[in-house]
Design a protein around this motif. Structure first.
Motif, PDB file in Angstrom:
ATOM      1  N   GLU A 138      -5.418  17.410 -28.927  1.00 28.99           N
ATOM      2  CA  GLU A 138      -4.318  17.519 -29.884  1.00 28.99           C
ATOM      3  C   GLU A 138      -4.901  17.428 -31.304  1.00 28.99           C
ATOM      4  N   LYS A 191      -7.295  25.363 -33.541  1.00 30.60           N
ATOM      5  CA  LYS A 191      -6.324  25.492 -32.472  1.00 30.60           C
ATOM      6  C   LYS A 191      -6.993  26.034 -31.200  1.00 30.60           C
ATOM      7  N   GLY A 192      -7.845  27.047 -31.396  1.00 33.17           N
ATOM      8  CA  GLY A 192      -8.551  27.653 -30.268  1.00 33.17           C
ATOM      9  C   GLY A 192      -9.430  26.635 -29.543  1.00 33.17           C
ATOM     10  N   VAL A 193     -10.195  25.872 -30.307  1.00 28.41           N
ATOM     11  CA  VAL A 193     -11.081  24.862 -29.706  1.00 28.41           C
ATOM     12  C   VAL A 193     -10.246  23.813 -28.973  1.00 28.41           C
ATOM     13  N   PRO A 233       2.403  11.716 -28.356  1.00 32.97           N
ATOM     14  CA  PRO A 233       1.796  10.631 -27.593  1.00 32.97           C
ATOM     15  C   PRO A 233       1.159   9.609 -28.534  1.00 32.97           C
ATOM     16  N   GLN A 234       1.193   8.352 -28.153  1.00 36.57           N
ATOM     17  CA  GLN A 234       0.588   7.340 -29.011  1.00 36.57           C
ATOM     18  C   GLN A 234      -0.916   7.487 -29.006  1.00 36.57           C
ATOM     19  N   PRO A 235      -1.511   7.187 -30.155  1.00 35.51           N
ATOM     20  CA  PRO A 235      -2.963   7.293 -30.196  1.00 35.51           C
ATOM     21  C   PRO A 235      -3.582   6.303 -29.226  1.00 35.51           C
ATOM     22  N   MET A 255      -9.024  25.076 -25.701  1.00 29.47           N
ATOM     23  CA  MET A 255     -10.058  25.092 -24.667  1.00 29.47           C
ATOM     24  C   MET A 255     -10.231  23.726 -24.027  1.00 29.47           C
ATOM     25  N   LEU A 282     -11.126  12.406 -25.003  1.00 30.20           N
ATOM     26  CA  LEU A 282     -11.822  13.059 -23.899  1.00 30.20           C
ATOM     27  C   LEU A 282     -11.166  14.388 -23.610  1.00 30.20           C
ATOM     28  N   PRO A 283     -11.963  15.420 -23.457  1.00 29.76           N
ATOM     29  CA  PRO A 283     -11.358  16.715 -23.164  1.00 29.76           C
ATOM     30  C   PRO A 283     -10.631  16.682 -21.823  1.00 29.76           C
ATOM     31  N   ARG A 284      -9.500  17.320 -21.816  1.00 36.33           N
ATOM     32  CA  ARG A 284      -8.668  17.374 -20.619  1.00 36.33           C
ATOM     33  C   ARG A 284      -8.851  18.769 -20.057  1.00 36.33           C
TER      34      ARG A 284
END
Lengths: 69, 348, 335
Positions: free
Chosen positions: C262, C253-255, C324-326, C258, C331-333
């Motif tokens: 999801e 969850k923490g990672v 949200p649909q896969p 950051m 990519l990190p947001r």
């Protein structure tokens, strides 16, 4: 606009802070906050600690709502 | 949900006052509001509009073209926040450029891009500096660090933006603003006070369920009074003075400039660029970049969506030609984007 | 699909992957046995066999909790297990980059053997190719397996029915998170290890409770979220999840916090999604919790008639929203 992460400061050295969010750790820049100490909570954005914060949003909601009702 | 959040929820659900249009300016607010299903709680006379606060969404087509020029013509390594990679340029996105051989690496922080430059002296690293007041300090720190260390292989392609003039451009779009908490963490609250004096209402909001419910409840309660208001609902993070060292750093490294917002056009003095002292770290100057003008897809109505003038579903290409897999406009790219959020969460 | 070239998004396991499969592979390979499930069902002699194949290109090839060898066995064993098939035989093909250290290859082979033994499956044939430096990234492994489908098992992604419960066999997203951390691209450190595990024993234990199990899927690439969307589409039903019931390791969850990711879309390599009638679900979960690889099993939601083809979340503020649909590459947001 900006994903913020609230995290606990583990240690601070040479303008860099090691922060911990639920066990996920990372070094971030502490250059923009003065007198940061281990145990402080910070808001982190894009690898930079941008604000010293209080941990819980519950107390805040109390205070804000207090003024309202 | 804690007790206060429940109280706030009750205020929202039972609101019977005048019709209200509330604009959330911050893309992360848009994202969290959808994720929580908050819109489903609102009574019919309250409307939440998604404004232009996602840096990816307001990044113009030409900026992507510039980045691709640096990657393909100059062989630079492009480092960027992840969501910019899928934003369409005139011909292609950075993901498309990558399939043509461009090196594009997502990073968590511009400071990581500096580290990459340090460790790879043979590579020319360019960081795509987008974002608002919250993100700009990190780009300034990167430029400052690179300058201090005399790095010759690091530069920024800037498209940083500031909010104050954007609010002016948005005047009349909403009855109250949900101000972006993390921007105010840097700038402080004076800009909101000034807006109140000009008759613009709003509250600074945080991002947790409890914070968002509280902020909305505060707006609805204050709206009853029918006079401009401002409340800082995020005091655990936002101090009145903001973050002075961050403000000083921005002032030192960057200066205001005119800048283009996707869909909104050029807003005078709403952007930030590197000062002349940092010219060596300005990718446009360093690589003598020609003027590159992007050509957006004419069918895309992202601009009007960003101003709250139309909803994503009013756009002809929305959900048909324009989907998260094949975005036409930037609002469909980032999870924060109004169109992506409507597409992903809006169907129920 | 409008692209002219293959992009990374085509390999991410979401919508674009199915588009690619439909357009290219289904178009050319179409036959009655060709399947959208994890393994094909073949009627040979007097029994039903399941057959499956999977390629592994994980980078780095070693990670917390396993390596590419263990992964390559688990992947195929689990695909067979999801069809209710006891895995019997595997073959494996290696493509190795010139210069790859021999001792690492031995380590990989050893963990393959160990994992195969645990799953009760024999590795009976193999192939080795060495590619020139730079032609592959260190080592790729493809495994193919066959298993015998238990007489009492009949599962498919098309069998989910309104009123069924949705069960996961443990906390979600650990493998994906482990790989993300092992690549060290984002400077994040967390104590997370891969959930990579062979799950035949887990599946077998389910059938000691009931034969009435509609769907079993292993949530690999694309995670639990992608699997649920696939089931919703194949069975033409809706899925309703309770956000608070989904088990997620705090560090994961923490990672995710950051990087703005999801957990439901991070890969697992040792987690099953099980769809079974609601009245059987508590007993199934109880049984699962006795198992080595499913101690955190939980009921996370149910199948609905409304919202067909969609996955809906019941959120912490008592409202509903869509998962949200896969899509595409993870990519990190950040901003």
């Amino acid at each position: 606009m900006c994903v913020g992460l609230s995290a606990k400061v583990v240690n601070v050295k040479d303008g860099t802070a090691l922060i911990d969010a639920n066990g996920a750790k990372r070094e971030v820049s502490a250059d923009l906050l003065e007198d940061l100490e281990p145990g402080d909570y910070v808001m982190v954005h894009a690898g930079v600690a941008i604000a010293k914060i209080t941990e819980s949003d519950e107390e805040e909601a109390n205070d804000v709502m207090e003024g309202l009702l | 949900m804690n007790e206060q959040a429940k109280k706030a929820r009750d205020i929202i659900v039972n609101y019977k006052g005048r019709p209200l249009r509330i604009m959330e300016v911050c893309g992360t607010h848009t994202h969290e509001i959808f994720k929580l299903g908050l819109r489903k709680l609102l009574p019919e006379n309250v409307e939440l509009i998604s404004g232009p606060g996602c840096p990816v969404c307001v990044t113009p087509v030409g900026f992507i073209d510039e980045a691709i020029w640096l990657a393909l013509e100059k062989g630079c390594v492009i480092t960027t926040f992840g969501d910019l990679i899928r934003v369409p340029g005139t011909e292609m996105s950075l993901a498309g450029a990558r399939a043509k051989g461009a090196v594009v690496r997502p990073v968590y922080s511009p400071l990581d891009a500096v580290e990459m430059a340090r460790q790879n002296p043979d590579e020319q690293i360019v960081f795509l500096a987008v974002g608002f007041e919250t993100t700009t300090p990190s780009a300034c720190l990167a430029a400052e660090t690179a300058k201090k260390e005399g790095l010759t292989n690091f530069s920024l392609l800037t498209a940083n933006k500031t909010m104050p003039n954007a609010y002016a451009a948005l005047e009349g779009s909403a009855d109250a603003f949900l101000y972006p908490g993390h921007v105010n963490a840097i700038t402080g609250t004076s800009i909101c006070e000034d807006l109140k004096d000009k008759g613009v209402s709003g509250v600074i909001a945080g991002f947790t369920a409890s914070e968002l419910l509280t902020a909305l409840a505060v707006i609805l309660k204050n709206a009853e009074k029918d006079e401009p208001f401002f409340v800082n609902c995020y005091p655990r993070v936002v101090k009145p003075e903001g973050n002075p060292p961050a403000q000083k750093l921005i002032e030192k490294v960057m200066e205001p400039c005119d800048t283009e917002w996707r869909g909104l056009g050029v807003i005078p003095m709403s952007g930030m660029k590197l000062r002349d002292e940092y010219a060596d770290f300005d990718a446009r100057k360093k690589y003598a970049m020609p003027e590159i003008k992007g050509r957006p897809n004419p069918a895309c109505r992202c601009g009007e969506v960003l101003q709250g003038k139309c909803k994503p579903c009013d756009c002809k290409v929305f959900g048909k030609v324009c989907t998260p897999e094949h975005p036409v406009g930037a609002c469909m790219v980032s999870d924060e984007g109004a169109c992506a959020a409507y597409y992903q969460y809006g169907g129920i | 699909m409008s692209e002219k070239t293959v992009t990374l998004a085509h390999g991410a396991g979401g919508k674009q992957t199915s588009e690619l499969i439909d357009r290219v592979f289904k178009a050319h390979f179409s036959n009655p046995q060709f399947t959208a499930d994890d393994a094909a069902v073949l009627n040979i002699g007097d029994g039903r066999l399941a057959m499956s194949t999977d390629g592994f290109i994980v980078s780095p090839f070693e990670f917390n909790g396993g390596n590419i060898g263990k992964l390559s066995i688990c992947g195929t064993v689990n695909d067979l297990s999801c069809m209710g098939a006891k895995p019997l035989y595997l073959t494996c093909a290696f493509v190795i980059e010139e210069g790859f250290p021999l001792d690492k290859l031995e380590e990989i082979a050893a963990s393959m053997e160990k994992t195969a033994a645990e799953a009760g499956v024999k590795i009976v044939a193999g192939d080795t190719k060495v590619a020139g430096k730079g032609q592959v990234d260190k080592i790729f492994i493809t495994t193919t397996g066959i298993g015998r489908i238990m007489d009492n098992a009949d599962t498919s992604g098309t069998y989910a029915k309104p009123g069924d419960a949705v069960i996961v066999t443990g906390d979600v997203g650990r493998h994906g998170c482990t790989i993300l951390l092992a690549r060290d691209e984002y400077g994040i450190d967390a104590n997370v290890d891969s959930d990579c595990a062979p799950l035949w024993g887990t599946v077998e234990s389910l059938y000691t409770v009931t034969n009435d199990i509609h769907t079993i899927r292993d949530a690999t690439r694309g995670g639990v979220g992608t699997v649920l969307y696939e089931i919703a589409e194949q069975s033409n039903v809706g899925v309703r999840l309770n956000a608070e019931d989904i088990p997620v390791d705090p560090a994961v969850k923490g990672v995710c916090g950051m990087l703005g990711l999801e957990p439901l879309y991070l890969a697992c390599e040792g987690r099953l999604v099980i769809i079974a009638p609601k009245d059987k679900a508590p007993a199934l979960v109880e049984k699962l919790r006795e198992g080595k690889y499913s101690k955190n099993a939980a009921i996370i939601g149910e199948i609905t008639a409304e919202n067909a083809g969609r996955v809906v979340m019941e959120t912490e503020i008592g409202a509903q929203t869509m998962l949200p649909q896969p899509g595409g590459e993870l990519l990190p947001r950040i901003c």
